[in-house]
Write a protein that holds these residues in place. Structure first.
Motif, PDB file in Angstrom:
ATOM      1  N   VAL A 121       0.744  -1.113  -0.067  1.00  0.00           N
ATOM      2  CA  VAL A 121      -0.008   0.068  -0.017  1.00  0.00           C
ATOM      3  C   VAL A 121       0.670   1.384   0.124  1.00  0.00           C
ATOM      4  CG1 VAL A 121      -2.225  -0.972   1.110  1.00  0.00           C
ATOM      5  CG2 VAL A 121       0.009   0.011   2.321  1.00  0.00           C
ATOM      6  N   ASN A 122       2.055   1.360  -0.619  1.00  0.00           N
ATOM      7  CA  ASN A 122       3.154   2.203  -0.448  1.00  0.00           C
ATOM      8  C   ASN A 122       2.256   3.488  -1.211  1.00  0.00           C
ATOM      9  OD1 ASN A 122       4.803   0.485   0.722  1.00  0.00           O
ATOM     10  ND2 ASN A 122       6.187   0.123  -1.061  1.00  0.00           N
ATOM     11  N   GLY A 123       2.193   4.612  -0.452  1.00  0.00           N
ATOM     12  CA  GLY A 123       1.660   5.699  -1.190  1.00  0.00           C
ATOM     13  C   GLY A 123       0.183   6.074  -1.001  1.00  0.00           C
ATOM     14  N   TRP A 124      -0.635   4.879  -0.491  1.00  0.00           N
ATOM     15  CA  TRP A 124      -1.884   4.905  -0.694  1.00  0.00           C
ATOM     16  C   TRP A 124      -2.373   6.119   0.578  1.00  0.00           C
ATOM     17  CZ3 TRP A 124      -5.740   1.283  -2.465  1.00  0.00           C
ATOM     18  CH2 TRP A 124      -7.003   1.648  -1.844  1.00  0.00           C
ATOM     19  N   ARG A 125      -2.067   6.049   1.755  1.00  0.00           N
ATOM     20  CA  ARG A 125      -2.319   7.207   2.416  1.00  0.00           C
ATOM     21  C   ARG A 125      -2.055   8.505   2.129  1.00  0.00           C
ATOM     22  NH1 ARG A 125      -3.770   4.944   7.497  1.00  0.00           N
ATOM     23  NH2 ARG A 125      -3.290   2.803   7.629  1.00  0.00           N
ATOM     24  N   ASP A 126      -0.974   8.868   1.493  1.00  0.00           N
ATOM     25  CA  ASP A 126      -0.622  10.182   0.946  1.00  0.00           C
ATOM     26  C   ASP A 126      -1.543  10.209  -0.211  1.00  0.00           C
ATOM     27  OD1 ASP A 126       1.337  10.664   2.734  1.00  0.00           O
ATOM     28  OD2 ASP A 126       2.975   9.642   1.435  1.00  0.00           O
ATOM     29  N   TYR A 127      -1.869   9.569  -1.116  1.00  0.00           N
ATOM     30  CA  TYR A 127      -2.797   9.751  -2.229  1.00  0.00           C
ATOM     31  C   TYR A 127      -4.141  10.266  -1.791  1.00  0.00           C
ATOM     32  CZ  TYR A 127      -5.031   8.979  -6.882  1.00  0.00           C
ATOM     33  OH  TYR A 127      -5.411   9.029  -7.856  1.00  0.00           O
ATOM     34  N   TRP A 128      -4.561   9.598  -0.842  1.00  0.00           N
ATOM     35  CA  TRP A 128      -5.980   9.474  -0.342  1.00  0.00           C
ATOM     36  C   TRP A 128      -6.005  10.633   1.117  1.00  0.00           C
ATOM     37  CZ3 TRP A 128      -9.820   9.047  -3.814  1.00  0.00           C
ATOM     38  CH2 TRP A 128      -9.446   8.055  -4.682  1.00  0.00           C
ATOM     39  N   SER A 129      -5.084  11.239   1.415  1.00  0.00           N
ATOM     40  CA  SER A 129      -4.919  11.896   2.577  1.00  0.00           C
ATOM     41  C   SER A 129      -6.318  12.803   2.724  1.00  0.00           C
ATOM     42  CB  SER A 129      -3.959  12.737   2.728  1.00  0.00           C
ATOM     43  OG  SER A 129      -3.568  13.502   3.748  1.00  0.00           O
ATOM     44  N   GLY A 130      -6.684  12.832   3.999  1.00  0.00           N
ATOM     45  CA  GLY A 130      -7.908  13.553   4.450  1.00  0.00           C
ATOM     46  C   GLY A 130      -9.290  13.156   3.649  1.00  0.00           C
ATOM     47  N   THR A 131      -9.358  12.008   3.256  1.00  0.00           N
ATOM     48  CA  THR A 131     -10.503  11.604   2.580  1.00  0.00           C
ATOM     49  C   THR A 131     -11.033  10.261   3.122  1.00  0.00           C
ATOM     50  OG1 THR A 131      -9.642  10.059   0.743  1.00  0.00           O
ATOM     51  CG2 THR A 131      -9.673  12.537   0.237  1.00  0.00           C
ATOM     52  N   GLU A 132     -12.182   9.687   2.879  1.00  0.00           N
ATOM     53  CA  GLU A 132     -12.636   8.492   3.457  1.00  0.00           C
ATOM     54  C   GLU A 132     -11.847   7.287   3.315  1.00  0.00           C
ATOM     55  OE1 GLU A 132     -17.114   8.123   3.170  1.00  0.00           O
ATOM     56  OE2 GLU A 132     -16.719   9.525   1.459  1.00  0.00           O
ATOM     57  N   ARG A 133     -11.267   7.576   2.001  1.00  0.00           N
ATOM     58  CA  ARG A 133     -10.208   6.291   1.283  1.00  0.00           C
ATOM     59  C   ARG A 133      -8.953   6.342   1.947  1.00  0.00           C
ATOM     60  NH1 ARG A 133     -13.259   8.777  -2.571  1.00  0.00           N
ATOM     61  NH2 ARG A 133     -14.623   7.419  -3.790  1.00  0.00           N
ATOM     62  N   GLU A 134      -8.651   7.212   2.955  1.00  0.00           N
ATOM     63  CA  GLU A 134      -7.296   7.347   3.356  1.00  0.00           C
ATOM     64  C   GLU A 134      -6.583   5.981   4.137  1.00  0.00           C
ATOM     65  OE1 GLU A 134      -4.443  10.269   6.363  1.00  0.00           O
ATOM     66  OE2 GLU A 134      -6.588  10.513   6.062  1.00  0.00           O
ATOM     67  N   ASP A 135      -7.516   5.172   4.783  1.00  0.00           N
ATOM     68  CA  ASP A 135      -6.945   4.084   5.346  1.00  0.00           C
ATOM     69  C   ASP A 135      -7.222   2.693   4.410  1.00  0.00           C
ATOM     70  OD1 ASP A 135      -6.549   1.819   6.707  1.00  0.00           O
ATOM     71  OD2 ASP A 135      -8.006   2.095   8.550  1.00  0.00           O
ATOM     72  N   PRO A 136      -6.050   2.302   4.001  1.00  0.00           N
ATOM     73  CA  PRO A 136      -6.045   1.338   2.787  1.00  0.00           C
ATOM     74  C   PRO A 136      -7.031  -0.162   3.300  1.00  0.00           C
ATOM     75  CG  PRO A 136      -3.872   1.378   3.572  1.00  0.00           C
ATOM     76  CD  PRO A 136      -4.599   2.485   3.876  1.00  0.00           C
ATOM     77  N   PHE A 137      -7.255  -0.260   4.480  1.00  0.00           N
ATOM     78  CA  PHE A 137      -7.690  -1.150   5.055  1.00  0.00           C
ATOM     79  C   PHE A 137      -9.133  -1.083   5.709  1.00  0.00           C
ATOM     80  CE2 PHE A 137      -3.064  -1.810   5.410  1.00  0.00           C
ATOM     81  CZ  PHE A 137      -2.972  -2.657   4.298  1.00  0.00           C
ATOM     82  N   GLY A 138      -9.587   0.267   5.675  1.00  0.00           N
ATOM     83  CA  GLY A 138     -10.844   0.770   6.412  1.00  0.00           C
ATOM     84  C   GLY A 138     -12.089   0.318   5.861  1.00  0.00           C
ATOM     85  N   ALA A 139     -12.013  -0.018   4.205  1.00  0.00           N
ATOM     86  CA  ALA A 139     -13.052  -0.590   3.618  1.00  0.00           C
ATOM     87  C   ALA A 139     -14.313   0.000   3.605  1.00  0.00           C
ATOM     88  CB  ALA A 139     -13.446  -2.178   4.294  1.00  0.00           C
ATOM     89  N   PRO A 140     -14.196   1.393   3.330  1.00  0.00           N
ATOM     90  CA  PRO A 140     -15.377   2.385   3.427  1.00  0.00           C
ATOM     91  C   PRO A 140     -16.162   1.970   2.302  1.00  0.00           C
ATOM     92  CG  PRO A 140     -13.285   3.458   2.407  1.00  0.00           C
ATOM     93  CD  PRO A 140     -12.891   2.144   3.050  1.00  0.00           C
ATOM     94  N   ILE A 141     -17.578   2.171   2.440  1.00  0.00           N
ATOM     95  CA  ILE A 141     -18.558   2.134   1.339  1.00  0.00           C
ATOM     96  C   ILE A 141     -18.772   3.382   0.703  1.00  0.00           C
ATOM     97  CG2 ILE A 141     -20.924   1.447   0.443  1.00  0.00           C
ATOM     98  CD1 ILE A 141     -20.830  -0.627   2.882  1.00  0.00           C
ATOM     99  N   ILE A 142     -18.584   3.685  -0.549  1.00  0.00           N
ATOM    100  CA  ILE A 142     -18.590   5.012  -1.232  1.00  0.00           C
ATOM    101  C   ILE A 142     -19.224   4.818  -2.564  1.00  0.00           C
ATOM    102  CG2 ILE A 142     -17.394   6.990  -2.281  1.00  0.00           C
ATOM    103  CD1 ILE A 142     -15.110   6.192  -0.010  1.00  0.00           C
TER     104      ILE A 142
END
Length: 419
Positions: free
Chosen positions: A92-113
């Motif tokens: 998940v390298n770069g995932w948190r930076d890419y989605w920083s401040g959004t519902e998707r920020e946690d790559p393992f959060g499994a949000p429904i969007i």
């Protein structure tokens, strides 16, 4: 969803959407980047036992890295069906930076969007694993008892992004158990790679080659005293590109396209001198029916013929052996098998427009069954391969639930029912 018979209506009436969705979200929540499969396997063990899967067996294929498998025994007189998938995901390298401040920020959060479940592993391939498990529970809720057995196997080490991993160690260990008679041999296998619920009956093969070209360094003012490895690499690359063109013109498979060769990396030089060493990396795509050994021999001949100077050394290695020491074999089964048609119909009944017969533009582990064991295997599951391994990885909920319906329908039709 479109449903064509009493079985489909009965299953639809028993479908527990929340159970299926919660299962997938929990699966995504268990980080299982290659090497850490045990984190996800622990959840799978609990779920398999809770869903009354028998003979659940967990064993390490490498220290601290387990496979898990089990089965639901039928009443007798039916065929044996296997659902298999890999438990590991890419990084998940770069995932948190890419989605920083959004519902998707946690790559393992499994949000429904917007009707989709997001996260690493959502498509590749936890939606497939969860569809198969939820499908068995759906049959139970509908009161449908099977004649045949349904087996489940979840193996590690399929992905290849982490150092020292990605050699299919998990499926090798599982297949060895089948060969030894410790696990019953299935009649048909569904490998749950993401296909958007298409049925992939063919897949590409591949080999990866690292090529080291070694000449002789010399001071730049007297280049005639050296052997220019970078110049030799230019001749090799030109020859390989011509070879790729010849491969593409040679044959085309209607499901997986044309073969080719792609140079993926080049390093060399760096000093104010005749460059002594240059390294190339490449990948060769193979079509069903193309042997890996023959492809490698042909490629090596092209490389060596391109270097006229006998004092320039060429060393070729193959770092990505899978079901073959040189790489991964291509595979294909008869797309007209009645078992394939039954799965395609089950998918089509669950979701209109799905269930088309296609070919896999990727390599995964079905050749261990098709080529090594002689067992027909296909890829089929919810999820879109084009967003896997990316920051966009997600699965549409309706497609996922259709996968649950399709797998439950196929289990009942393929294995036969007692009631």
């Amino acid at each position: 969803m479109a449903h064509s018979d009493n079985l489909s209506r009965r299953l639809l009436g028993a479908l527990d959407r929340d159970d299926a969705i919660n299962l997938l979200r929990a699966a995504i929540g268990r980080e299982s980047i290659t090497g850490n499969e045990a984190n996800f396997v622990a959840l799978l063990e609990d779920e398999m036992r809770a869903r009354k899967i028998d003979a659940v067996h967990r064993a390490d294929f490498l220290p601290g890295r387990p496979n898990i498998h089990g089965e639901r025994k039928g009443g007798g007189g039916g065929k044996r069906l296997l659902f298999i998938g890999h438990t590991d995901t890419v990084h998940v390298n770069g995932w948190r930076d890419y989605w920083s401040g959004t519902e998707r920020e946690d790559p393992f959060g499994a949000p429904i969007i917007d009707g989709s479940i997001w996260g690493r592993g959502a498509g590749d391939l936890k939606a497939g694993i969860c569809s198969a498990l939820a499908a068995l529970s759906l049959l139970d809720r509908a009161g449908i008892r099977l004649k045949g057995d349904v087996a489940f196997a979840f193996v590690g080490d399929e992905e290849s992004g982490e150092p020292g991993t990605g050699i299919s160690a998990g499926v090798k260990a599982y297949v060895a158990e089948i060969e030894a008679g410790a696990v019953a041999r299935p009649d048909f296998t569904v490998y749950v790679e993401p296909t958007q619920l298409a049925i992939f009956t063919a897949q590409i093969g591949f080999l990866i080659a690292d090529i080291a070209i070694t000449g002789k360094s010399a001071y730049f003012g007297v280049p005639e005293l050296g052997k220019d490895a970078l110049k030799a690499s230019h001749a090799v690359m030109s020859a390989l590109w011509r070879h790729s063109d010849e491969l593409s013109a040679r044959a085309e498979h209607d499901l997986v396209g044309k073969g080719f060769l792609l140079i993926t990396g080049l390093t060399g030089g760096g000093f104010i001198a005749v460059p002594e060493e240059c390294k190339l990396s490449l990948i060769r795509k193979l079509l069903p029916g193309e042997p890996l050994d023959a492809a490698a021999q042909e490629m090596e001949a092209v490389i060596r013929d391109a270097i006229a100077d006998p004092e320039i050394r060429v060393d070729i290695s193959y770092p990505a052996g899978r079901d073959h020491p040189l790489g991964g074999s291509a595979a294909e089964i008869d797309r007209n098998l009645s078992d394939v048609a039954l799965l395609a119909q089950s998918v089509s009944d669950a979701m209109s427009g799905r269930g088309e017969i296609k070919g896999a533009p990727f390599w995964s582990e079905s050749p261990f069954f098709v080529n090594r064991l002689g067992i027909p295997a296909v890829y089929c599951a919810p999820g879109n391969i084009s967003n896997c391994h990316t920051f966009q990885e997600h699965v549409e909920i309706e497609e996922y639930l259709a996968g649950v319906m399709a797998f439950a329908t196929f289990m009942a039709r393929y294995c036969g029912t007692e009631n």
